[in-house]
Design a protein around this motif. Sequence first.
Motif, short mmCIF file in Angstrom:
data_model
loop_
_atom_site.label_atom_id
_atom_site.label_comp_id
_atom_site.label_asym_id
_atom_site.label_seq_id
_atom_site.Cartn_x
_atom_site.Cartn_y
_atom_site.Cartn_z
N ALA A 1 5.96 7.95 28.21
CA ALA A 1 4.82 7.40 27.48
C ALA A 1 5.14 6.02 26.94
CB ALA A 1 4.44 8.34 26.34
N ALA A 2 6.35 5.84 26.40
CA ALA A 2 6.74 4.54 25.85
C ALA A 2 6.82 3.48 26.94
CB ALA A 2 8.08 4.66 25.13
N GLY A 3 7.18 3.90 28.15
CA GLY A 3 7.27 2.94 29.25
C GLY A 3 5.94 2.35 29.66
N ARG A 4 4.82 2.95 29.22
CA ARG A 4 3.50 2.43 29.57
C ARG A 4 3.03 1.35 28.58
NH1 ARG A 4 -0.63 5.48 29.05
NH2 ARG A 4 -1.80 4.52 30.75
N CYS A 5 3.76 1.14 27.49
CA CYS A 5 3.35 0.13 26.51
C CYS A 5 3.43 -1.26 27.14
CB CYS A 5 4.25 0.21 25.27
SG CYS A 5 3.84 -1.02 24.01
N CYS A 6 2.40 -2.06 26.92
CA CYS A 6 2.30 -3.38 27.56
C CYS A 6 2.85 -4.51 26.69
CB CYS A 6 0.84 -3.68 27.91
SG CYS A 6 0.12 -2.52 29.07
N HIS A 7 3.35 -4.20 25.51
CA HIS A 7 3.91 -5.22 24.62
C HIS A 7 2.87 -6.30 24.32
CE1 HIS A 7 6.76 -7.48 22.43
NE2 HIS A 7 7.84 -7.07 23.06
N CYS A 8 1.69 -5.85 23.86
CA CYS A 8 0.64 -6.83 23.57
C CYS A 8 0.86 -7.54 22.24
CB CYS A 8 -0.73 -6.16 23.58
SG CYS A 8 -0.90 -4.78 22.45
N LEU B 1 -1.96 -7.86 31.92
CA LEU B 1 -1.35 -7.29 30.72
C LEU B 1 -0.49 -6.09 31.07
CD1 LEU B 1 -1.21 -7.23 27.58
CD2 LEU B 1 -3.19 -5.72 27.64
N GLY B 2 -0.94 -5.28 32.03
CA GLY B 2 -0.19 -4.09 32.41
C GLY B 2 1.15 -4.39 33.04
N LYS B 3 1.35 -5.62 33.52
CA LYS B 3 2.64 -5.97 34.11
C LYS B 3 3.75 -6.00 33.06
CE LYS B 3 0.61 -8.76 37.82
NZ LYS B 3 0.50 -10.13 38.40
N GLY B 4 3.37 -6.04 31.79
CA GLY B 4 4.38 -6.04 30.74
C GLY B 4 4.99 -4.68 30.50
N ALA B 5 4.42 -3.62 31.10
CA ALA B 5 4.97 -2.28 30.93
C ALA B 5 6.22 -2.12 31.79
CB ALA B 5 3.93 -1.23 31.31
N ARG C 1 -4.77 -1.14 23.54
CA ARG C 1 -5.46 -1.96 24.54
C ARG C 1 -5.47 -1.30 25.91
NH1 ARG C 1 -7.50 -6.51 23.15
NH2 ARG C 1 -6.80 -7.63 21.29
N ARG C 2 -4.47 -0.52 26.19
CA ARG C 2 -4.41 0.11 27.50
C ARG C 2 -5.46 1.21 27.64
NH1 ARG C 2 0.85 0.30 31.18
NH2 ARG C 2 -0.18 1.06 33.06
N ARG C 3 -6.00 1.68 26.54
CA ARG C 3 -7.01 2.73 26.58
C ARG C 3 -8.23 2.28 27.37
NH1 ARG C 3 -11.29 3.26 22.97
NH2 ARG C 3 -12.32 5.30 23.03
N VAL D 1 0.53 -14.40 31.84
CA VAL D 1 1.93 -14.31 31.44
C VAL D 1 2.79 -14.68 32.64
CG1 VAL D 1 3.78 -12.87 30.52
CG2 VAL D 1 1.43 -12.49 29.77
N ILE D 2 3.59 -15.73 32.48
CA ILE D 2 4.52 -16.15 33.53
C ILE D 2 5.88 -15.62 33.14
CG2 ILE D 2 5.52 -18.12 34.74
CD1 ILE D 2 3.02 -19.71 33.96
#
Length: 560
Positions: free
Chosen positions: A435-442, A415-419, A197-199, A476-477
């Motif tokens: 790289a793993a730190g950029r995952c947004c946990h979607c 969504l990006g705040k989840g990274a 999704r971040r793509r 997301v709160i």
Amino acid sequence: MHPLRCLPHRLPRRRHPHRKRRPKNRRPPPQRIPRPPRPRPPMITLTIDGQPVTVPEGSTILDAARALGLNIPTLCFLAGVKDNHPSCMACVVRVTGQWNLQPACATKARNGMIVASETPEVKAARKAALELLLSDHLGDCISVCQRVCPARMEIPEVIRLVAAGKMQDAIARVKENVVFPGVLGRICRAPCEMGCRRRQYDGAVAIQLIEREVANLDAAAPHRFVPTCAPPTGKRVAVVGAGATGLSAAFFLLKRGHKVTAFDAATEPGGQMRQANLPREVLDADIATIGAIGLEFRGNTRLGREVTLDELRRDYHAVILAVGPMAKTNHADLGVPATEKMIKVSAKDFQTEIPGVFAGGSCIRNGWDPARSVGDGHLLAESVDAFLAARPWQIAPKEFTTTIPKLSPAEYRELGKGANSELSVRELVSEAEKAAGRCCHCDCRAAADCKLRLYAAAYGADPKKFAGERRRLFEVIRQPGGVIFEPGKCISCGICVAIAEQAREPLGLVFIGRGFDVKVGVPLNASLADGLRKVGADCVKHCPTGALAFESAEPPRRTI
């Protein structure tokens, strides 16, 4: 000293010689009066699906069904919670004499009542109720990267382990599920990154780089990780073809305790991977892991010449044909029904017309893809393992999931705040961790035990059946290190509101708004941490959809 000063402090009392001693009047000890037993409530008997059941008066139909061991789905019900009003309508049943369906969690049982809970009408109503809830449910049960990975690697779990710096755990998770991490980390087409999704926002997470660095770290370790295997079963399996599919099948069969021998016309295993643009030591290192758990390899052995299918069937309990593209194989030597393009197999379990002989990989489909071949080997191993255990098996349908539609730029920022933004600026961190730190946990944190997802899969609900043009905004709160709340996943069941009220939270949670705009929030615009000071963990535990979850919780492990 005067004699009177030497007298004792208290003179002894003398009894008159003619006076009789009176008996002491001792009171008897108090007797304990037993409390009368509480009167038992009168019992009533009703019938559910043809089974009689007796329950105390005042019980609901749901109580009676659970006494019989019947599983009626519930989403908005929680035993012991006051003011539990039905709202999801997933527990409806048919009561004889009633013109409409009744919610089992709120309908009192009556003596002589006849209830039906598994009729086609009831199942259709429950399915419709679930589809209505899903139409307003905004979330990915399974992340897109996970869904499109043909090798079946548990991508979100691996990414979070790498982001947390738990590299040894990441190595174990990768090598327990993917037999060629070093190979796929270099020559895979990376469909997972295409689905990230971040793509669409600022570039995909470098998932292939993460897998490659995890494999490199394991290869450089003095003691490489070797997966554990189940106790020996005494079963023997022959694998013809030591390419990606055959070796992958051998790997998972060895893990299940079977003895595996791989045959190949070449002098060394690897198949088409030997021809790829790949360092030789990388492929050898991945194959060495399979050898470490007991693979026996016999090279320079061609099926139909040095060994026949009948001989393999005689010496082994099952045979797998993973001979590669049929254009390079003489199908007459195989000993199974085949054409010039593919071997004929059952679409249910990859078994050929000959019992105990299976086939998979590029010999049953066109084209060669390393990741897909590895995934085919995993499926072949599951099918053969079930055959050896005389257990029914067929290719499972795709896992049920809902999908977030295309997000707006503002929603992508949310969504990006989840990274893990702190990780990207930390010193002395590897490229994989960055790289793993950029995952947004979607993906959903509660996908493994989400009741809405489990019931939707059981009833075959279509999440898009009632989807309209209007949808909720992605939001997301979150509180750092605490409970997060995703309003798009909330079905307004009211369980968290009731739990907070029973615990006498100072603020708690309330319903805000009316109609389609109703949502759960904290009074006075306070934060989620202020609203759930005591029972945050209880609310997370009993949330039926994963709308409430712990942000830093470890991901649940799927059954392999």
